[in-house]
Design a protein around this motif. Structure first.
Motif, short mmCIF file in Angstrom:
data_model
loop_
_atom_site.label_atom_id
_atom_site.label_comp_id
_atom_site.label_asym_id
_atom_site.label_seq_id
_atom_site.Cartn_x
_atom_site.Cartn_y
_atom_site.Cartn_z
N THR A 66 0.85 -1.18 0.00
CA THR A 66 0.00 0.00 0.00
C THR A 66 0.89 1.23 0.00
OG1 THR A 66 -1.71 -1.17 1.21
CG2 THR A 66 -1.80 1.23 1.24
N THR A 67 0.72 2.06 -1.00
CA THR A 67 1.70 3.13 -1.22
C THR A 67 1.12 4.49 -0.88
OG1 THR A 67 1.00 3.24 -3.52
CG2 THR A 67 2.88 1.85 -3.04
N GLY A 68 1.48 5.03 0.23
CA GLY A 68 1.09 6.38 0.60
C GLY A 68 2.21 7.36 0.28
N ARG A 69 1.94 8.64 0.46
CA ARG A 69 2.91 9.66 0.07
C ARG A 69 4.23 9.51 0.82
NH1 ARG A 69 2.48 14.27 -2.61
NH2 ARG A 69 0.22 14.12 -2.68
N ASN A 70 4.17 9.21 2.10
CA ASN A 70 5.39 9.15 2.90
C ASN A 70 5.72 7.73 3.34
OD1 ASN A 70 5.80 12.01 2.88
ND2 ASN A 70 4.08 12.18 4.31
N ARG A 71 5.16 6.75 2.68
CA ARG A 71 5.40 5.36 3.05
C ARG A 71 6.58 4.79 2.27
NH1 ARG A 71 0.91 2.58 5.44
NH2 ARG A 71 -0.82 4.00 5.86
N LYS A 72 7.33 3.91 2.93
CA LYS A 72 8.40 3.20 2.25
C LYS A 72 7.77 2.14 1.36
CE LYS A 72 12.64 0.60 3.05
NZ LYS A 72 13.55 0.04 4.07
N VAL A 73 8.16 2.08 0.11
CA VAL A 73 7.57 1.13 -0.83
C VAL A 73 8.64 0.22 -1.40
CG1 VAL A 73 5.67 2.65 -1.44
CG2 VAL A 73 7.78 2.77 -2.74
N SER A 74 8.20 -0.94 -1.86
CA SER A 74 9.13 -1.89 -2.45
C SER A 74 8.41 -2.61 -3.58
CB SER A 74 9.58 -2.91 -1.39
OG SER A 74 10.41 -3.89 -1.97
N PRO A 75 8.78 -2.34 -4.83
CA PRO A 75 8.06 -2.92 -5.97
C PRO A 75 8.36 -4.39 -6.16
CG PRO A 75 9.94 -1.67 -6.74
CD PRO A 75 9.90 -1.50 -5.25
N THR A 76 7.63 -5.25 -5.44
CA THR A 76 7.84 -6.69 -5.57
C THR A 76 6.59 -7.43 -6.02
OG1 THR A 76 7.35 -7.00 -3.23
CG2 THR A 76 9.67 -6.70 -3.83
N ILE A 77 5.43 -6.79 -6.00
CA ILE A 77 4.22 -7.41 -6.52
C ILE A 77 3.53 -6.45 -7.48
CG2 ILE A 77 3.87 -8.87 -4.51
CD1 ILE A 77 1.72 -6.98 -3.57
N ARG A 78 2.73 -7.01 -8.38
CA ARG A 78 2.18 -6.22 -9.46
C ARG A 78 0.98 -5.39 -9.02
NH1 ARG A 78 2.68 -8.71 -15.36
NH2 ARG A 78 1.63 -6.71 -15.62
N ALA A 79 0.65 -4.40 -9.83
CA ALA A 79 -0.41 -3.45 -9.49
C ALA A 79 -1.75 -4.13 -9.30
CB ALA A 79 -0.51 -2.38 -10.58
N SER A 80 -1.99 -5.23 -10.01
CA SER A 80 -3.27 -5.93 -9.89
C SER A 80 -3.45 -6.58 -8.54
CB SER A 80 -3.41 -6.97 -10.99
OG SER A 80 -2.40 -7.96 -10.88
N GLU A 81 -2.36 -6.68 -7.75
CA GLU A 81 -2.44 -7.28 -6.42
C GLU A 81 -2.57 -6.22 -5.33
OE1 GLU A 81 -2.56 -10.56 -6.18
OE2 GLU A 81 -2.28 -10.76 -8.34
N LEU A 82 -2.58 -4.96 -5.69
CA LEU A 82 -2.62 -3.86 -4.73
C LEU A 82 -4.05 -3.40 -4.48
CD1 LEU A 82 0.38 -1.72 -6.03
CD2 LEU A 82 0.38 -3.52 -4.32
N PRO A 83 -4.28 -2.58 -3.45
CA PRO A 83 -5.62 -2.05 -3.19
C PRO A 83 -6.19 -1.34 -4.42
CG PRO A 83 -4.19 -1.60 -1.33
CD PRO A 83 -3.32 -2.18 -2.40
N LEU A 84 -7.50 -1.46 -4.61
CA LEU A 84 -8.19 -0.89 -5.77
C LEU A 84 -9.23 0.14 -5.33
CD1 LEU A 84 -8.86 -4.24 -7.68
CD2 LEU A 84 -7.13 -2.54 -8.24
N PRO A 85 -9.06 1.40 -5.70
CA PRO A 85 -7.84 2.00 -6.27
C PRO A 85 -6.81 2.24 -5.17
CG PRO A 85 -9.46 3.70 -5.92
CD PRO A 85 -10.12 2.41 -5.52
N ASN A 86 -5.58 2.55 -5.57
CA ASN A 86 -4.57 2.86 -4.57
C ASN A 86 -4.86 4.22 -3.95
OD1 ASN A 86 -1.45 2.73 -3.59
ND2 ASN A 86 -2.15 0.80 -4.45
N ARG A 87 -4.32 4.43 -2.78
CA ARG A 87 -4.66 5.63 -2.02
C ARG A 87 -4.16 6.92 -2.66
NH1 ARG A 87 -3.59 5.21 3.25
NH2 ARG A 87 -3.33 2.96 3.22
N VAL A 88 -4.84 8.00 -2.34
CA VAL A 88 -4.43 9.33 -2.81
C VAL A 88 -2.99 9.60 -2.38
CG1 VAL A 88 -4.86 11.80 -2.64
CG2 VAL A 88 -6.79 10.21 -2.75
#
Length: 708
Positions: free
Chosen positions: A573-595
């Motif tokens: 789950t990718t927020g503005r100030n969150r640490k992210v790591s691209p290891t899974i595809r967009a179709s596996e993420l929350p729908l829609p992703n957060r503002v």
């Protein structure tokens, strides 16, 4: 009986015994040319302006359609069988004919304009410039190199750039048919499932919480899993749509109910969305008044809404389950009170059992209280009916919704098949045959960019029995698709008048999901590995399908706890100030992703409207790529797949090739190397080399962002 007669007799018996074969080879009939000559033959092919006729002897002859009498020409065009082996070539031929005709027409207009001395010089120059712009788009572009082809099909079919190893495998192959093989491989891959789900998710507005208001007690993952399964197993489009419109039951037992739950409590809006999605027709205006531009009246809208007039969301056939829960509520309340616990969270969980799609006994659709036309009364009852296509017989179906679904998906529906081929054409080439895609008119001639081609595409879709995979294979294997992108963009007026003839796909920017998934492809070895995919459907069913009559309070709480963990917040789950790591595809993420997330910044759909994503450039997008956390992780992460492979090479020169092939899907040119080598820091030993500056530079190029 002679051998020839015996063969003829056998052929006639087989012909009569098999309707499918009769349709594929055509009927034996008399053909007449313009000179009055006649032959008895059946049509077995029609391409490039030539009709292939099979005589009773089995011999085939090709004859120019233009030299047949008018009635036979019309028959040939209406009954031309589709040979899927040559369908891609036929599409290319039709596109080429359109380009050639357009080019000749434009040149004739240019000559006429130059010769007209009465035209104002300023206006003449303006019109000549416009014609020159149009003329540029009548020339096919160059055939793609293997590198560009590979990158395009991975992005268009798989939704991401190829990994380093995938690129190496394809480019090293000497198989002369490797392009077609790669298309087939990708369409049958999990990469396609992931990417096409993003498209379907936008089209069907699939979102967490299911509806706009959100059901916190329902898990949308069941609907997501089911849609992915339909894509994975290539469920025919007409069957899929039928099930979505006629679905009954609980979401976890019949995830197809997710489509109707999306517009929970807004049945009239659901009808409008259904027509837009599956018929390519915007009829929302007719909800309040007669449509100003289409032949659809307010009475037509409510007649169609009446097919859904008995739709209910309350329990319905699931009353036994509800009674079981109600029989335990008093004991649950006593147990919660004794334990000093709040019963509301459990009640929220149990309220999911009240949402079961079904049909009641009463049709609740009525005309509006302020209805003002002569063909109905305010608050008057309305009987189900359609305003185009074949009439609907309610007695032939189990419910009105089922009857509507059959009508909508029928081959005789003049808009259903055209709609899906038009949408898929836009997915492949960037511009639809009819724009906008939700404005398919009652009469297609003069509206489509290439009317004959659009009708041919409709026949191809029917020939493949609405297999979206097979249809897409035909489009991707055309020579036109495999040409360099058309950098000269058609104007809106050209598109509106049907004056763009597809010399090649247009130049497009990656979607938000393609961009994210390309970062995943750079970061991990197997982006679609099972451990990188989530699935909840079977576990959801196991949790919810229980005998509530014998359920204890403690067991109910355990069920709720398991339910709450299903499809929980992802580490991605990718927020503005969150640490992210691209290891899974967009179709596996929350729908829609957060503002504020990466996907949000790059235009991911909010799932509130049909196909609501956008590719408009913004300042936040620039900042994300220049110094966003995702870019920094790809540049600097020690676990990054691309960086790991580059550092394992014996020299910085070999590592540079890895970086270029991983990001741009091509090897570096001598000019590239002259700019890239100063960006590489460190010594000659692989582990000491730092490629982060080079990676940063390539990620911020237009070549990376665009699908050429």
């Amino acid at each position: 009986m002679s051998k020839t007669s015996l063969i003829s007799a056998l052929l006639i018996l087989v012909f009569l015994a098999s309707t499918a074969l009769a349709e594929s080879v055509g009927k034996l009939r008399r053909w007449t040319d313009l000179q009055g000559r006649k032959i008895e033959a059946r049509m077995v092919g029609y391409t490039g302006g030539l009709v292939t006729l099979e005589l009773e002897t089995g011999k085939t002859v090709k004859f120019p359609v233009s030299k047949l009498r008018e009635r036979d020409r019309e028959y040939a065009e209406a009954h031309a069988p589709i040979d899927l082996r040559t369908a891609s070539k036929t599409i290319d031929d039709m596109l080429w004919a359109g380009l050639k005709q357009a080019n000749l027409s434009i040149k004739a207009k240019q000559k006429e304009l130059i010769a007209d001395s009465e035209v104002d010089p300023t206006e003449r120059n303006k019109q000549l410039a416009k014609l020159a712009h149009m003329e540029k788009m009548t020339h096919p572009t160059q055939r793609l190199t293997d590198e560009k082809f590979m990158r395009r099909v991975y992005l268009d079919i798989g939704g991401r750039i190829p990994t380093y190893r995938e690129a190496q495998t394809f480019l090293r192959s000497r198989n002369p048919n490797k392009r077609n093989d790669l298309i087939d491989e990708l369409i049958e891959s999990e990469a396609f499932v992931s990417h096409f789900f993003n498209y379907m998710g936008d089209l069907l507005r699939i979102r967490d919480g299911i509806s706009m208001e959100g059901f916190n007690n329902l898990k949308s993952g069941a609907y997501v899993d089911w849609i992915k399964d339909q894509i994975r197993h290539d469920r025919p489009w007409n069957e899929l749509v039928t099930e979505l419109l006629a679905a009954n039951g609980y979401l976890w037992n019949n995830p197809a109910t997710g489509y109707l739950l999306t517009d929970y409590g807004m049945e009239l809006c659901n009808l409008s969305n259904t027509f837009t999605t599956f018929a390519g027709t915007e009829i929302t205006c007719a909800q309040c008044h007669d449509h100003p531009f289409e032949d659809v009246y307010q009475i037509d809208f409510f007649r169609m809404a009446a097919f859904f007039g008995k739709l209910e969301y309350q329990a319905g056939p699931e009353l036994k389950t509800i009674r079981g829960i109600n029989s335990r509520k008093q004991d649950f309340a006593a147990a919660a009170k004794k334990a000093g616990q709040d019963l509301n969270p459990l009640n929220t969980f149990l309220s999911a059992y009240n949402l079961s799609v079904g049909d009641g006994d009463t049709n609740t659709v009525k005309l509006p209280f302020d209805y003002r036309y002569d063909n109905g009364e305010p608050n008057g009852k309305v009987n189900p009916g359609v305003y185009f296509g074949d009439p609907v017989n309610l007695e032939d179906s189990g419910s009105a919704r089922e009857a509507f679904a059959k009508w909508m998906t029928s081959e005789s529906n003049p808009r259903f098949t055209i709609n899906i081929v038009n949408r898929l054409w836009k997915q492949v080439f960037g511009i639809a045959q009819i724009e906008p895609v939700d404005n398919i008119p009652g009469h297609l001639d003069g509206q489509a960019q290439n009317y004959e081609l659009l009708k041919y595409l409709e026949k191809v879709m029917k020939e493949v029995d609405y297999s979206l995979k097979d249809f897409l294979k035909v489009l991707y294997k055309t020579g036109t698709y495999q040409r360099e992108a058309c950098y000269t963009s058609p104007t809106l007026s050209m598109i509106d008048r049907g004056e763009f003839h597809f010399p090649a796909p247009i130049l497009r920017r990656m979607s938000a999901e393609q961009l994210w998934d390309s970062f995943v492809a750079m970061s991990v070895d197997a982006p679609e590995a099972p451990e990188r995919r989530s699935r909840i459907l079977e576990e959801y069913q196991e949790i919810m399908n229980v005998d509530w009559y014998s359920m204890t309070y403690t067991e109910a709480l355990e069920r709720k706890a398991k339910h709450d963990k299903l499809g929980g917040p992802s580490m991605m789950t990718t927020g503005r100030n969150r640490k992210v790591s691209p290891t899974i595809r967009a179709s596996e993420l929350p729908l829609p992703n957060r503002v504020g997330s990466f996907l949000y910044s790059f235009g991911q759909s909010d799932k509130k409207f049909i196909e609501n994503s956008n590719k408009d450039g913004t300042i936040p997008q620039v900042m994300e790529l220049l110094n966003g956390s995702l870019t920094n992780q790809v540049m600097n992460s020690e676990s990054n797949e691309m960086v790991g492979i580059a550092k394992s090479k014996n020299s910085a020169d070999d590592g540079l090739d890895v970086i270029f092939l991983s990001i741009l899907s091509r090897r570096a040119t001598p000019l590239d190397r002259s700019y890239a080598e100063p960006l590489i820091q460190g010594g000659d030993k692989g582990a000491a080399i730092d490629y982060s500056d080079l990676i940063w530079a390539l990620l911020n190029t237009r070549e990376f962002m665009f699908i050429q």
